[in-house]
Write a protein that holds these residues in place. Structure first.
Motif, mmCIF file in Angstrom:
data_model
loop_
_atom_site.group_PDB
_atom_site.id
_atom_site.type_symbol
_atom_site.label_atom_id
_atom_site.label_comp_id
_atom_site.label_asym_id
_atom_site.label_seq_id
_atom_site.Cartn_x
_atom_site.Cartn_y
_atom_site.Cartn_z
ATOM 1 N N VAL A 49 30.005 46.137 35.642
ATOM 2 C CA VAL A 49 29.254 45.209 36.513
ATOM 3 C C VAL A 49 30.035 44.651 37.629
ATOM 4 N N LEU A 50 31.520 44.424 37.465
ATOM 5 C CA LEU A 50 32.235 43.715 38.630
ATOM 6 C C LEU A 50 32.643 44.820 39.587
ATOM 7 N N GLY A 51 32.310 46.051 39.400
ATOM 8 C CA GLY A 51 33.096 47.065 40.059
ATOM 9 C C GLY A 51 34.384 47.698 39.699
ATOM 10 N N VAL A 52 34.937 47.114 38.338
ATOM 11 C CA VAL A 52 36.167 47.450 38.211
ATOM 12 C C VAL A 52 36.239 48.904 37.581
ATOM 13 N N SER A 53 35.065 49.577 37.010
ATOM 14 C CA SER A 53 35.109 50.913 36.573
ATOM 15 C C SER A 53 35.146 51.599 38.275
ATOM 16 N N ALA A 54 34.224 51.488 39.038
ATOM 17 C CA ALA A 54 34.093 51.927 40.176
ATOM 18 C C ALA A 54 35.381 52.219 40.913
ATOM 19 N N GLY B 157 43.810 50.492 40.139
ATOM 20 C CA GLY B 157 42.354 50.523 41.032
ATOM 21 C C GLY B 157 41.713 49.451 40.223
ATOM 22 N N GLY B 158 41.490 49.380 38.986
ATOM 23 C CA GLY B 158 40.591 48.675 38.258
ATOM 24 C C GLY B 158 41.226 47.183 38.454
ATOM 25 N N LEU B 159 42.431 46.901 38.364
ATOM 26 C CA LEU B 159 42.955 45.429 38.629
ATOM 27 C C LEU B 159 42.979 45.066 39.947
ATOM 28 N N LEU B 160 43.123 46.057 40.915
ATOM 29 C CA LEU B 160 42.922 45.704 42.492
ATOM 30 C C LEU B 160 41.748 45.171 42.943
ATOM 31 N N THR B 161 40.499 45.924 41.965
ATOM 32 C CA THR B 161 39.183 45.426 42.594
ATOM 33 C C THR B 161 38.867 44.130 41.722
ATOM 34 N N LEU B 162 39.378 44.012 40.723
ATOM 35 C CA LEU B 162 39.086 42.511 40.174
ATOM 36 C C LEU B 162 39.628 41.458 40.975
ATOM 37 N N GLY B 163 40.777 41.791 41.522
ATOM 38 C CA GLY B 163 41.453 40.765 42.586
ATOM 39 C C GLY B 163 40.475 40.568 43.716
ATOM 40 N N LEU B 164 40.032 41.770 44.236
ATOM 41 C CA LEU B 164 38.915 41.463 45.593
ATOM 42 C C LEU B 164 37.594 40.816 44.931
ATOM 43 N N VAL B 165 37.225 41.279 43.971
ATOM 44 C CA VAL B 165 35.995 40.574 42.994
ATOM 45 C C VAL B 165 36.158 38.918 42.978
ATOM 46 N N LEU B 166 37.363 38.569 42.499
ATOM 47 C CA LEU B 166 37.734 37.171 42.349
ATOM 48 C C LEU B 166 37.739 36.380 43.644
ATOM 49 N N LEU B 167 38.379 37.092 44.513
ATOM 50 C CA LEU B 167 38.479 36.469 46.008
ATOM 51 C C LEU B 167 37.210 36.333 46.888
ATOM 52 N N LEU B 168 36.276 37.147 46.578
ATOM 53 C CA LEU B 168 35.196 37.230 47.218
ATOM 54 C C LEU B 168 34.188 36.321 46.384
ATOM 55 N N GLY B 169 34.394 36.168 45.246
ATOM 56 C CA GLY B 169 33.398 35.462 44.288
ATOM 57 C C GLY B 169 33.378 34.082 44.388
ATOM 58 N N LEU C 231 29.944 36.313 42.221
ATOM 59 C CA LEU C 231 31.063 37.249 41.730
ATOM 60 C C LEU C 231 30.075 38.647 41.265
ATOM 61 N N LEU C 232 28.860 38.449 40.787
ATOM 62 C CA LEU C 232 28.096 39.791 40.570
ATOM 63 C C LEU C 232 27.617 40.513 41.827
ATOM 64 N N LEU C 233 27.471 39.865 42.953
ATOM 65 C CA LEU C 233 27.136 40.292 44.050
ATOM 66 C C LEU C 233 28.337 41.156 44.687
ATOM 67 N N ALA C 234 29.434 40.408 44.702
ATOM 68 C CA ALA C 234 30.620 40.964 45.210
ATOM 69 C C ALA C 234 30.958 42.307 44.369
ATOM 70 N N GLY C 235 31.068 42.238 42.911
ATOM 71 C CA GLY C 235 31.166 43.482 42.173
ATOM 72 C C GLY C 235 30.204 44.295 42.392
ATOM 73 N N VAL C 236 28.875 44.311 43.000
ATOM 74 C CA VAL C 236 28.033 45.294 43.036
ATOM 75 C C VAL C 236 28.311 45.977 44.438
ATOM 76 N N ALA C 237 28.560 45.025 45.192
ATOM 77 C CA ALA C 237 28.855 45.810 46.699
ATOM 78 C C ALA C 237 30.033 46.608 46.643
ATOM 79 N N LEU C 238 31.277 46.180 45.930
ATOM 80 C CA LEU C 238 32.392 46.839 45.854
ATOM 81 C C LEU C 238 32.221 48.096 45.246
#
Length: 337
Positions: A90-95, A130-142, A153-160
């Motif tokens: 849900v946080l975009g980590v998988s994507a 890639g998963g850790l980088l995505t987490l960093g972006l989600v935390l920053l945007l959230g 947090l959810l919105l940032a994860g879905v968008a990314l």
């Protein structure tokens, strides 16, 4: 339920190790494993010993570790973001992990397909980063007003997630033939390339992270009730949420890196256990880990034996087999409330 799962784990593992193109009896499986653990001389054919210990045991154990990690990550995220639909993706980590892995698979950087779809060092390393980088972006945007906001947090994860899915789709469109098939298989999850060398790191991370989360089970229980309740108990909800998100992302990235994009386990396993034993995380987390591990071991068993010589990706099996089972549990759970 705990006793049932503790019995199911060794039974499922032994059955999965013994099943395949060359069937090995449960007695021989146990004898081979005992031989390698104790150094005794096995009274089994050498070919069976090689098949079981070098090929099937690492594969089955990796499936168990992957299922356990995804289930624990899903249970943690459902508590942290207070959303029952949350799962490890849900946080975009998988994507993000998938996009990085597909870049390697389609460009040949770091070994590409020659290094193994699930087990190649280049693919696994790229997916993890890639998963850790995505987490960093989600935390920053959230973050909002200096703290992590669950909704943002959810919105940032879905968008990314949509952004990285677009990148992945574009790269797939540029491929063809065997390379496209390999990419699709990885995106749907596989432990076919499991080796002992690719097992230890994710197993260690899943064990350590799960233990850390179980120790903090009361914290998760408080976060489910809201930040105000957590603050009344003397907990720094914002900082704790960041810690828990990082741990859940580590779990997700670690298993995706070696098993690909396995879906549905992180959603169904925690909910199935929660419907049976309640919401307390001290019991929920370890039981979800066992349930997720057994579920994925059996899914991998079905995937490689249902239609030989064709092997089905893990997500195909987990969705087809897991959805009806989960809906039955949901109906029974609703009838009791």
């Amino acid at each position: 339920m705990a006793t049932t799962l503790l019995v199911l784990v060794p039974v499922a593992v032994v059955l999965a190790v013994g099943a395949g193109a060359v069937a090995v009896s449960p007695a021989h499986v146990v004898e081979i494993v005992r031989h390698h653990l104790t150094g005794s001389v096995p009274d089994v054919p050498a070919a069976e010993d090689q098949i079981v210990w070098a090929v099937r045991v690492p594969r089955v154990l990796l499936a168990f570790v992957t299922g356990a990690g995804l289930a624990v990550a899903g249970a943690t995220l459902q508590a942290v973001v207070r959303n029952p639909l949350a799962d490890p993706y849900v946080l975009g980590v998988s994507a993000g992990a998938s996009a990085a892995a597909v870049v390697v698979l389609t460009t040949g950087v770091g070994g590409g397909i020659a290094g193994g779809v699930a087990g190649g060092l280049g693919v696994s390393g790229a997916a993890f980063c890639g998963g850790l980088l995505t987490l960093g972006l989600v935390l920053l945007l959230g973050r909002q007003h200096g703290r992590v906001d669950p909704t943002r947090l959810l919105l940032a994860g879905v968008a990314l997630g949509y952004l990285f899915q677009a990148v992945t789709s574009y790269l797939q469109l540029r491929q063809g033939g065997a390379k496209l098939q390999a990419v699709l298989f990885w995106l749907l999850g596989t432990v076919a390339s499991a080796q002992w060398s690719s097992l230890w790191l994710p197993a260690a991370l899943v064990a350590v992270c799960t233990g850390w989360l179980i120790v903090r089970a009361r914290t998760l229980d408080a976060l489910v009730l809201g930040d105000e309740v957590a603050a009344s108990l003397g907990l720094r909800a914002g900082w704790l949420r960041v810690q828990l998100l990082v741990v859940a992302a580590l779990l997700t990235a670690a298993v995706i890196a070696v098993a690909g994009g396995v879906g549905f386990v992180g959603l169904v396993a925690p909910h199935a256990v929660r419907l049976l034993v309640g919401t307390g995380h001290r019991l929920l987390l370890p039981l979800a880990a066992l349930a997720g591990g057994v579920f994925l071991v059996l899914a991998d068993l079905v995937g490689r034996t249902a239609a030989p010589p064709v092997e089905l990706p893990l997500t195909v099996v987990t969705a087809v087999a897991g959805v009806p089972f989960f809906l039955v549990l949901l109906r029974r759970g609703g009838a009791r409330t």
